[in-house]
Write a protein that holds these residues in place. Structure first.
Motif, mmCIF file in Angstrom:
data_model
loop_
_atom_site.group_PDB
_atom_site.id
_atom_site.type_symbol
_atom_site.label_atom_id
_atom_site.label_comp_id
_atom_site.label_asym_id
_atom_site.label_seq_id
_atom_site.Cartn_x
_atom_site.Cartn_y
_atom_site.Cartn_z
ATOM 1 N N UNK A 75 0.821 -1.213 0.000
ATOM 2 C CA UNK A 75 0.000 0.000 0.000
ATOM 3 C C UNK A 75 0.852 1.259 0.000
ATOM 4 N N UNK A 76 2.022 1.197 0.644
ATOM 5 C CA UNK A 76 2.937 2.336 0.603
ATOM 6 C C UNK A 76 3.464 2.594 -0.802
ATOM 7 N N UNK A 77 3.706 1.521 -1.550
ATOM 8 C CA UNK A 77 4.141 1.670 -2.935
ATOM 9 C C UNK A 77 3.012 2.120 -3.842
ATOM 10 N N UNK A 78 1.804 1.696 -3.499
ATOM 11 C CA UNK A 78 0.625 2.094 -4.271
ATOM 12 C C UNK A 78 0.322 3.567 -4.026
ATOM 13 N N UNK A 79 0.332 3.962 -2.773
ATOM 14 C CA UNK A 79 0.110 5.362 -2.407
ATOM 15 C C UNK A 79 0.552 5.614 -0.985
ATOM 16 N N UNK A 80 1.403 6.599 -0.775
ATOM 17 C CA UNK A 80 1.764 6.953 0.598
ATOM 18 C C UNK A 80 0.621 7.692 1.277
ATOM 19 N N UNK A 81 -0.366 8.087 0.505
ATOM 20 C CA UNK A 81 -1.515 8.788 1.073
ATOM 21 C C UNK A 81 -2.272 7.879 2.034
ATOM 22 N N UNK A 82 -2.235 6.574 1.799
ATOM 23 C CA UNK A 82 -2.922 5.653 2.704
ATOM 24 C C UNK A 82 -2.264 5.670 4.081
ATOM 25 N N UNK A 83 -0.952 5.721 4.137
ATOM 26 C CA UNK A 83 -0.248 5.798 5.412
ATOM 27 C C UNK A 83 -0.522 7.143 6.086
ATOM 28 N N UNK A 84 -0.518 8.202 5.309
ATOM 29 C CA UNK A 84 -0.855 9.529 5.817
ATOM 30 C C UNK A 84 -2.256 9.533 6.420
ATOM 31 N N UNK A 85 -3.204 8.938 5.707
ATOM 32 C CA UNK A 85 -4.586 8.882 6.188
ATOM 33 C C UNK A 85 -4.680 8.073 7.475
ATOM 34 N N UNK A 86 -3.973 6.950 7.542
ATOM 35 C CA UNK A 86 -3.981 6.128 8.748
ATOM 36 C C UNK A 86 -3.413 6.893 9.930
ATOM 37 N N UNK A 87 -2.324 7.611 9.725
ATOM 38 C CA UNK A 87 -1.735 8.400 10.813
ATOM 39 C C UNK A 87 -2.717 9.455 11.320
ATOM 40 N N UNK A 88 -3.390 10.136 10.405
ATOM 41 C CA UNK A 88 -4.348 11.175 10.796
ATOM 42 C C UNK A 88 -5.521 10.578 11.572
ATOM 43 N N UNK A 89 -6.063 9.471 11.100
ATOM 44 C CA UNK A 89 -7.192 8.829 11.783
ATOM 45 C C UNK A 89 -6.767 8.277 13.139
ATOM 46 N N UNK A 90 -5.566 7.720 13.216
ATOM 47 C CA UNK A 90 -5.068 7.211 14.497
ATOM 48 C C UNK A 90 -5.016 8.334 15.528
ATOM 49 N N UNK A 91 -4.518 9.502 15.134
ATOM 50 C CA UNK A 91 -4.495 10.641 16.047
ATOM 51 C C UNK A 91 -5.909 11.023 16.475
ATOM 52 N N UNK A 92 -6.844 11.049 15.518
ATOM 53 C CA UNK A 92 -8.223 11.391 15.856
ATOM 54 C C UNK A 92 -8.823 10.379 16.818
ATOM 55 N N UNK A 93 -8.598 9.097 16.567
ATOM 56 C CA UNK A 93 -9.152 8.053 17.430
ATOM 57 C C UNK A 93 -8.555 8.077 18.827
ATOM 58 N N UNK A 94 -7.375 8.625 18.956
ATOM 59 C CA UNK A 94 -6.743 8.770 20.275
ATOM 60 C C UNK A 94 -7.225 10.022 21.002
#
Length: 127
Positions: A75-94
């Motif tokens: 998924x990182x090779x497909x799009x780094x945006x997915x990792x960016x999105x996961x990081x943002x959502x993780x912060x929100x969920x915390x």
């Protein structure tokens, strides 16, 4: 060393998938707007959500190897945006909504500014 190989193999497949999506979008006649990038970013983020959410529910201790190959590599090779999105959502969920907002704004704005700076530097050298 094994981690690098897993990320590399997944990344190669992900990058080929991103390229394939771009080719399909261009062959469909969509140009003048970055449709392929938009589609890849949305699909990659959806896949990351499905992967992380599903694996967390089904196998809380899913293997580090699977994470490296699929999440970081494929998924990182497909799009780094997915990792960016996961990081943002993780912060929100915390419960760190302000940190999530700061992360999103800083990532997008700083990345665009950095690209402009890189272009400016290279264009100075060409003049």
């Amino acid at each position: 060393m094994q981690g690098f190989l897993l990320v590399g193999a997944g990344g190669a497949l992900g990058a080929m998938g991103r390229y394939g999506a771009s080719v399909l979008v261009m062959r469909a006649g969509y140009s003048g707007f970055p449709y392929a990038t938009l589609i890849v970013n949305i699909l990659g983020s959806l896949a990351m959500g499905l992967l992380v959410g599903g694996l967390a529910r089904l196998t809380p201790e899913w293997g580090r190897e699977a994470q490296l190959f699929i999440a970081t590599g494929l998924l990182g090779g497909f799009t780094t945006f997915s990792a960016f999105s996961l990081d943002a959502v993780t912060l929100m969920e915390r419960g760190q909504g302000m940190n999530a907002l700061a992360y999103v704004l800083a990532s997008v704005l700083a990345s665009i500014i950095a690209l402009f700076i890189g272009l400016w530097i290279m264009r100075l050298g060409a003049a």
